[in-house]
Design a protein around this motif. Structure first.
Motif, short mmCIF file in Angstrom:
data_model
loop_
_atom_site.label_atom_id
_atom_site.label_comp_id
_atom_site.label_asym_id
_atom_site.label_seq_id
_atom_site.Cartn_x
_atom_site.Cartn_y
_atom_site.Cartn_z
N GLY A 86 0.80 -1.22 0.00
CA GLY A 86 0.00 0.00 0.00
C GLY A 86 0.83 1.27 0.00
O GLY A 86 0.28 2.36 0.16
N LEU A 87 2.15 1.16 -0.17
CA LEU A 87 3.03 2.33 -0.07
C LEU A 87 2.71 3.38 -1.14
O LEU A 87 2.56 3.07 -2.33
N ARG A 88 2.64 4.61 -0.68
CA ARG A 88 2.52 5.76 -1.57
C ARG A 88 3.86 6.49 -1.69
O ARG A 88 4.21 7.02 -2.73
N THR A 89 4.60 6.51 -0.58
CA THR A 89 5.92 7.13 -0.54
C THR A 89 6.91 6.18 0.10
O THR A 89 6.66 5.66 1.19
N LEU A 90 8.05 5.96 -0.59
CA LEU A 90 9.16 5.19 -0.03
C LEU A 90 10.41 6.03 -0.21
O LEU A 90 10.89 6.23 -1.32
N ASP A 91 10.92 6.57 0.90
CA ASP A 91 12.09 7.45 0.86
C ASP A 91 13.19 6.83 1.69
O ASP A 91 13.14 6.83 2.93
N LEU A 92 14.20 6.28 1.00
CA LEU A 92 15.35 5.65 1.66
C LEU A 92 16.63 6.37 1.27
O LEU A 92 17.73 5.80 1.35
#
Length: 869
Positions: free
Chosen positions: A551-557
């Motif tokens: 369900g991720l909308r934003t993935l910031d790594l």
């Protein structure tokens, strides 16, 4: 579902009893299918109501026959049935008709004058019809009986015809939420019987005509959400019957006319979001019935007069976002339910009388200069208080109390950010229904108290920008928590899979900490997690596998030490909008499978170890929503596929965004999560803590791309930043770049480009930064327009260029400026350092640096924008 055949209308012999019907009401009966043609046999009908049967469909022939036969119809109500097959041009209505309801029926065609001129016609409801994309008709008749006209939300365009003033019997006129432009006709404001006028949500401009007559009957006047400006009309004092006035979200300026404050019948005044200025009067003659006064987000100044807080009927007062100064009056009305004085320059302590407001549900005093000591338990006297905001003041809060049984029974939202707190407030057992708690930007250290972990009502917890040093895993006990902000602390250690015990979390932001170890697989398995922000930690290992129900909308790594390949399972995250894996050590080829993500808006893979060519995309709809594409500082090679550029559909259409909208996720309370990105734009590398939706950028710099720059780049009309520097591009600069009229930054430096600088680049009126240095360009530098603003550094390393700003003058012989004889050697390598390259810049450099400095903290509320701005 049922059919109208149940009435026997489709039988061969229609009962005479049915044909004699005069009143038929089948509203909200869940009928479906086409209306039978036999309905036209009901020739005695005086009233027909088929409304709220959205699957009931009219055929044009059936409609015509009904109108021809039912000559006694007085009331015809068909709201929210399907008339999409019927043209509004064939509305040959009965001369006996009084009321026609066609809300949300979606007929085709253009509205004509005839419908207004029926001799007995009084009520027309035609709102919510998006197929009526036409202009309002001229009204040629002068004997119309029309009293109610509702044309709202139907996409009407053009100006408001002054001939509407021929409808002299109008009492109610609603033209709201269309696309009407131009000024308000003065004749519209002098209609003798008009009591209700709604022009909200259009594109009207100019001033309100100063023509209100003393005989006017206006009770409700709505003009919000337009571009109206200038001063408010002085004849507003003639609106003695006015109950409701909404002028918000326009561009009105000057002082509020004193005559407005003398209107005794007013109960609702909203003039928010304008440019009104000056002080409020110290004394007023009216407003005795005022319930709501909203003057927020203006330029009002001076002290807040005591009458403003003490009106006897006042329930809702909002004066936030102005320039009020001085002390807050202690004379305050007990009727107040909502009080917002935030974002001013008010001083002193909170008056003691505030603690006796028994009806108060919301109190917002944030972002002022209030000072002094406040005994926090006093707020518990406000037994109905639900929302309390005290942030960004110089108040000293004392949580100690000799009374053990006080509580905030109804308190839902508490904001104590920017208050200089050094420890957690002592609220154990005092806030049983708290759902929103903001303690960010303090100096809090020590252990998180157990009462915070045990609160089942808590929805959002913001502890960012403090001095917490514990492990993230302690928050695994917060099973009901949905939003957790812990950025800018000193949290350390591994992320244990126990964090997934907090299974309701939608947004987890733990950026700018000292976390180590790997990313737990359980976070990638979550279907409820929408935002995972772990940027700028010390995480290592490989990326986890993402589940089918991701369900991720934003993935910031961004800015960790992640390695290995990019998992193709990321394509399972079909809701993904922002994917930032930049500044890691990932090693793989280009992830072409990401093109299937329909909502992907931001893709950042910069500064990794990605390599190889980018293959031509086989689908025609890859990356349809992408507006930020950054794969700089890698080891990609080969040409740029034409198909890749052509698929960037969202970069082709220029979207006018004058509201400074950002890529974000809305939350409960006043919080909003805003996505961030680190980019190189306008010659500098900056972290944009808020990404504007109209910021469109491509950065392919510091790779090994080669071949010609594709001409199709010129189709990306919304591009603002374009960087191809430090590659091996050859051939000429495409003339099509002159089509990028929104471009602000263009960097083609350190390539092998040849030929002349296209004169078409003179079309780039917004270009602030240009760098063409270190190529093999020849000929005269274009003159005029933006080219007059660029320095020598924009062109250095091109021995064949001449003309200003260079000292080398151009010869009259064009042969003198041809490409010199040389041997082009392929570059052997590139450095991938993070230090910005000093490049040529023009008048926009100051703006570029300014944009780099005006950054806001991710995860901060939108209301913080005003403070920083």
């Amino acid at each position: 579902m049922r059919r109208i055949a149940a009435l026997g209308l489709e039988s061969p012999a229609i009962p005479s009893l049915v044909t004699c019907l005069t009143h038929l009401n089948l509203s909200g009966s869940y009928f479906q299918g086409e209306i039978p043609s036999q309905i036209s046999y009901l020739s005695k009908l005086a009233s027909l109501d088929l409304s709220f049967n959205p699957q009931l469909k009219w055929k044009e022939d059936t409609w015509k026959r009904l109108l021809q036969n039912a000559t006694d119809l007085r009331e015809l109500v068909l709201d929210y049935t399907d008339m999409s097959s019927v043209s509004i041009n064939i509305f040959n209505l009965s001369s006996s008709l009084v009321t026609l309801g066609l809300r949300g029926t979606w007929p085709r065609g253009n509205l004509t004058n005839d419908i207004f001129c029926l001799p007995k016609f009084q009520h027309l409801y035609l709102s919510d019809n998006e197929y009526l994309q036409s202009q309002l008709p001229q009204v040629n008749c002068r004997n119309s009986s029309l009293s109610i006209l509702d044309l709202s939300n139907s996409r009407f365009q053009g100006s408001i015809p002054p001939s509407l003033s021929n409808l002299t019997h109008l009492t109610y006129l609603d033209l709201s939420f269309n696309s009407l432009n131009g000024s308000i006709p003065s004749s519209l404001l002098t209609l003798p019987r008009l009591t209700f006028l709604n022009l909200n949500g259009n594109h009207l401009s100019g001033q309100i005509p100063n023509v209100f007559p003393q005989s006017n009957r206006f009770e409700k006047l709505h003009l919000s959400g337009n571009y109206l400006g200038g001063e408010l009309p002085s004849t507003i004092s003639n609106l003695q019957h006015l109950i409701m006035l909404d002028l918000s979200e326009n561009e009105f300026s000057g002082q509020i006319p004193s005559s407005l404050f003398g209107l005794t019948q007013l109960s609702y005044v909203r003039c928010s979001h304008n440019k009104l200025q000056g002080p409020l009067p110290n004394r007023i003659a009216g407003f005795s019935n005022l319930i709501t006064l909203l003057l927020d987000d203006n330029l009002l100044n001076g002290t807040i007069p005591s009458w403003c807080l003490s009106l006897p009927s006042l329930k809702d007062l909002r004066l936030s976002g102005n320039k009020f100064i001085g002390l807050i009056s202690a004379n305050i009305s007990n009727s107040l339910e909502n009080l917002d004085l935030s974002y001013n320059k008010l001083q002193g302590n909170i008056p003691a009388t505030f603690f006796s407001l028994a009806n108060l549900t919301e109190l917002d005093l944030s972002s002022n200069n209030l000072s002094g000591s406040v005994h926090f338990p006093f707020f518990s006297k406000l037994q109905n208080l639900q929302y309390l905001y005290l942030s960004q003041n110089e108040l000293t809060l004392n949580f100690e109390s000799n009374v053990n049984n006080y509580s905030f029974s109804y308190l839902k939202s508490l904001d104590l950010s920017f208050m200089g707190l050094t420890e957690f407030p002592k609220l154990s057992g005092k806030v049983p229904n708290l759902s929103f708690l903001d303690l960010s930007n303090n100096k809090i250290h020590g252990r998180v108290p157990n009462w915070l972990h045990e609160m089942r009502s808590l929805y959002l917890l913001d502890l960012s920008h403090n001095r917490l040093t514990q492990s993230l895993n302690q928050f695994s006990r917060n099973h009901q928590l949905k939003v957790l902000y812990l950025s800018f602390n000193s949290l350390s250690g591994d992320i244990s899979s126990s964090i997934c015990n907090a299974s309701s979390i939608r947004i987890l932001q733990v950026s700018h900490n000292k976390l180590t170890g790997i990313i737990p697989q359980c976070l990638a398995n979550s279907s409820s997690l929408e935002v995972l922000d772990l940027q700028l930690n010390k995480l290592h290992g490989t990326l986890p596998t993402f589940s089918n129900n991701c369900g991720l909308r934003t993935l910031d790594l961004y800015g960790n030490q992640l390695e290995g390949s990019l998992p193709e399972s990321l394509s399972n995250c079909t809701h993904m909008e922002d994917l930032d894996l930049g500044n890691n050590q990932l090693e793989d080829t280009f992830p072409h499978w990401l093109q299937s993500l329909p909502n992907l808006t931001v893709l950042v893979l910069r500064a990794n170890k990605l390599y190889g060519p980018i293959a031509s995309l086989k689908t025609k709809h890859g990356f349809p929503s992408l507006v930020v594409f950054d794969i700089s500082s890698n080891n990609f090679s080969g040409p740029i596929p034409k198909s890749l550029i052509q698929n960037f559909e969202a970069m082709k259409d220029v979207v006018q965004d004058d509201g400074w909208q950002y890529i974000s996720t809305s939350l409960t309370g006043r919080k909003i999560y805003t996505d961030s990105v680190t980019v190189t734009t306008k010659a500098i590398t900056i972290t944009m803590e808020k990404i504007r939706k109209d910021f469109v950028s491509i950065d392919l710099s510091k790779n090994r791309f080669e071949g010609e720059i594709p001409n199709v780049i010129g189709e990306l009309h919304s591009l603002r930043g374009f960087n191809l520097s430090h590659n091996r591009f050859s051939g000429r600069i495409p003339q099509s770049l002159g089509n990028l009229t929104n471009l602000e930054s263009l960097d083609l430096s350190s390539n092998m480009l040849t030929g002349n600088i296209p004169t078409e680049l003179n079309n780039l009126n917004f270009l602030e930064v240009l760098n063409l240095s270190n190529n093999h360009l020849v000929g005269a530098i274009p003159q005029g327009e933006q080219f007059n603003t660029f320095s020598n550094d924009s062109y250095k390393g091109n021995s064949g260029l001449c003309g200003l700003p260079l000292t080398r003058k151009c010869s009259k012989d064009p042969e003198q400026h041809s490409l010199p004889s040389l041997t082009i050697k392929r570059e052997q390598g590139f450095e991938f350092g993070w230090k910005p390259v000093a490049i040529g810049y023009g008048c926009g450099m100051v703006f570029g640096v300014g944009m780099g400095c005006c950054v806001l903290l991710k995860g901060k509320p939108l209301w913080l924008v005003r403070m920083v701005a």
